[in-house]
Scaffold this active site. Structure first.
Site, short mmCIF file in Angstrom:
data_model
loop_
_atom_site.label_atom_id
_atom_site.label_comp_id
_atom_site.label_asym_id
_atom_site.label_seq_id
_atom_site.Cartn_x
_atom_site.Cartn_y
_atom_site.Cartn_z
N CYS A 164 0.81 -1.22 0.00
CA CYS A 164 0.00 0.00 0.00
C CYS A 164 0.84 1.28 0.00
CB CYS A 164 -0.95 -0.01 1.20
SG CYS A 164 -1.95 -1.50 1.26
N HIS A 304 -2.30 8.11 6.29
CA HIS A 304 -2.56 6.81 5.67
C HIS A 304 -3.94 6.31 6.10
CE1 HIS A 304 -1.67 3.06 3.70
NE2 HIS A 304 -1.85 2.37 4.81
N GLU A 315 -0.63 5.16 13.81
CA GLU A 315 -0.27 6.34 13.01
C GLU A 315 -0.52 7.62 13.78
OE1 GLU A 315 -0.84 8.37 8.60
OE2 GLU A 315 -2.36 6.97 9.34
N LYS A 336 -9.17 8.39 2.74
CA LYS A 336 -9.70 7.05 2.45
C LYS A 336 -11.12 6.89 2.96
CE LYS A 336 -5.30 4.50 2.28
NZ LYS A 336 -4.36 5.56 2.66
N HIS A 341 -9.64 2.37 0.00
CA HIS A 341 -8.19 2.14 -0.01
C HIS A 341 -7.77 1.60 -1.37
CE1 HIS A 341 -4.21 1.34 1.06
NE2 HIS A 341 -4.36 0.59 2.14
N PHE A 402 1.72 -3.34 3.93
CA PHE A 402 2.02 -4.68 4.43
C PHE A 402 3.49 -5.01 4.13
CE2 PHE A 402 -2.41 -6.92 4.28
CZ PHE A 402 -2.85 -6.09 5.30
#
Length: 414
Positions: A164, A304, A315, A336, A341, A402
């Site tokens: 991502c 994010h 985050e 998002k 996403h 990831f």
């Protein structure tokens, strides 16, 4: 010491769940619209999918591309080419020697539609029915290859894969191509076309998708107490980057400057972020230090913020770890909540949002935050845009993937 050129953004292109181009996507984002919608097919019944919706692309590629062209490309490459054409036109189609022009367009998953369709064909009809173009369609560098072929970009065509974080890392790599003198202009970004029954089932099995099937548009709710996972999205975002000198020489309009790139890895877990957020802080700090910009001049963060319980929490701590008490005065947007996403396309689209936030002095809203999580004490822009102050200011775009990939970009006003 040799001169290191500034890198500026001169063109923007996108196709997203909110719109078929950048103006319509940005207008929808400022209006707080959601791109999530129920599947308009029989997937749920046929495959027993536990998730019945996604943020599907707003304008289908068949409405934009001629059929003979589409048949040669996986949807991931189709989205990339659509976005790249818009970005190139938006930049004024600069005249540049192909040896000084690069392409860096990434995808987190690649041509999954082509891969799975070919496997179905092999099982059902045999090897003779496999399309000759299958390999060039499924390879993850296919989008950047098609962009480089179209533009004659010969300085390099690259496809960095970091889940991502891929789209943001592509832009970071493009910045380095210009800074190190490999190119004067680079077309860079990310794309993803993974809304297919298998990835939907796989993400659902990993318990990362929202199960709010009764309310798709309210499902992505970063920083809300009741968040339960992300909404799968698709699309592409592409920017045209140039050295400031090259842009000035041709009288190009400049949106903003990519002032700093920060990269790190967690080295912790294949899917879970490192709990203290140390890797995220290191990426953001590196980007800020490289930019030479004081943290007091950071007025905006595009987070994010996928809407997962643990990810948002880590985050939020990381942003406060970087900015300290100044985080109370930085307008934080979690876009998002509207786009879903886009995986490998997310960091590129959110870079475009960050650039436009500074250019237009408007931070886009975060929607669906009905109950702000008290453990995430940040200055969240909710429901409607917020004006950003005049003067020389900067913003941070975060992208995490990831595998423990962390990418932070610092965007500066011009």
């Amino acid at each position: 010491m040799s001169h290191v050129p500034d890198v500026v953004v001169t063109g923007l292109g996108a196709t997203t769940p909110l719109g078929g181009d950048v103006p319509s996507t940005w207008a929808a984002a400022l209006a707080g619209e959601s791109g999530a919608r129920p599947f308009d097919n029989d997937w749920v019944e046929t495959y027993g999918l536990p998730v019945t919706f996604a943020a599907t692309i707003k304008v289908r590629p068949e409405d934009v591309l001629p059929r003979p062209e589409m048949k040669k490309m996986d949807p991931s490459a189709q989205y990339a080419v659509i976005a790249a054409r818009e970005a190139w036109a938006d930049a004024g189609a600069p005249e540049v020697d192909g040896d000084r022009l690069g392409a860096v367009v990434s995808s987190g998953i690649g041509g999954i539609w082509t891969t799975l369709d070919a496997w179905d064909t092999l099982k059902e009809k045999g090897a003779r029915r496999i399309l000759p173009m299958t390999v060039p369609m499924l390879m993850p560098n296919s989008p950047t290859a098609y962009v480089s072929l179209e533009l004659g970009a010969r300085a390099g065509a690259h496809a960095l894969v970091s889940a991502c974080a891929s789209g943001a890392e592509a832009i970071g790599y493009a910045v380095e191509m210009i800074r190190t003198g490999r190119a004067d202009v680079v077309v860079a970004g990310g794309t993803e076309a993974s809304i297919h029954p298998m990835p939907v089932a796989a993400f659902a099995a990993s318990r990362t998708l929202s199960l709010r099937n009764d309310d798709p548009q309210g499902a992505s709710r970063p920083y809300d107490v009741d968040r339960d996972g992300f909404v799968l999205g698709e699309g592409a975002g592409v920017v045209v980057l140039e050295s400031a000198e090259h842009a000035a020489a041709r009288g190009a309009r400049v949106y903003a400057r990519i002032a700093g790139v920060g990269l790190s890895a967690d080295g912790y877990h294949i899917t879970s972020p490192e709990p203290t957020g140390d890797g995220q802080v290191r990426a953001m700090r590196a980007a800020l230090e490289q930019s030479g910009i004081d943290r007091l001049d950071v007025v905006h963060v595009n987070a994010h913020a996928t809407s997962t319980v643990v990810g948002d929490l880590i985050e939020a701590r990381s942003i406060r770890g970087l900015l300290g008490d100044e985080a109370d005065h930085v307008a934080l947007s979690a876009t998002k909540s509207m786009t879903g996403h886009l995986l490998g396309g997310a960091g590129a689209l959110e870079t475009i949002f960050t650039v436009l936030a500074l250019h237009d002095r408007q931070a886009p809203p975060t929607i669906n935050v009905d109950n702000p999580d008290p453990e995430l004490p940040l200055d969240l822009v909710r429901d409607k845009p917020r004006a950003l102050r005049d003067g020389d200011v900067a913003a941070v775009n975060n992208s995490f993937g990831f595998g423990g990939h962390n990418v932070a970009l610092v965007v500066a006003s011009v």
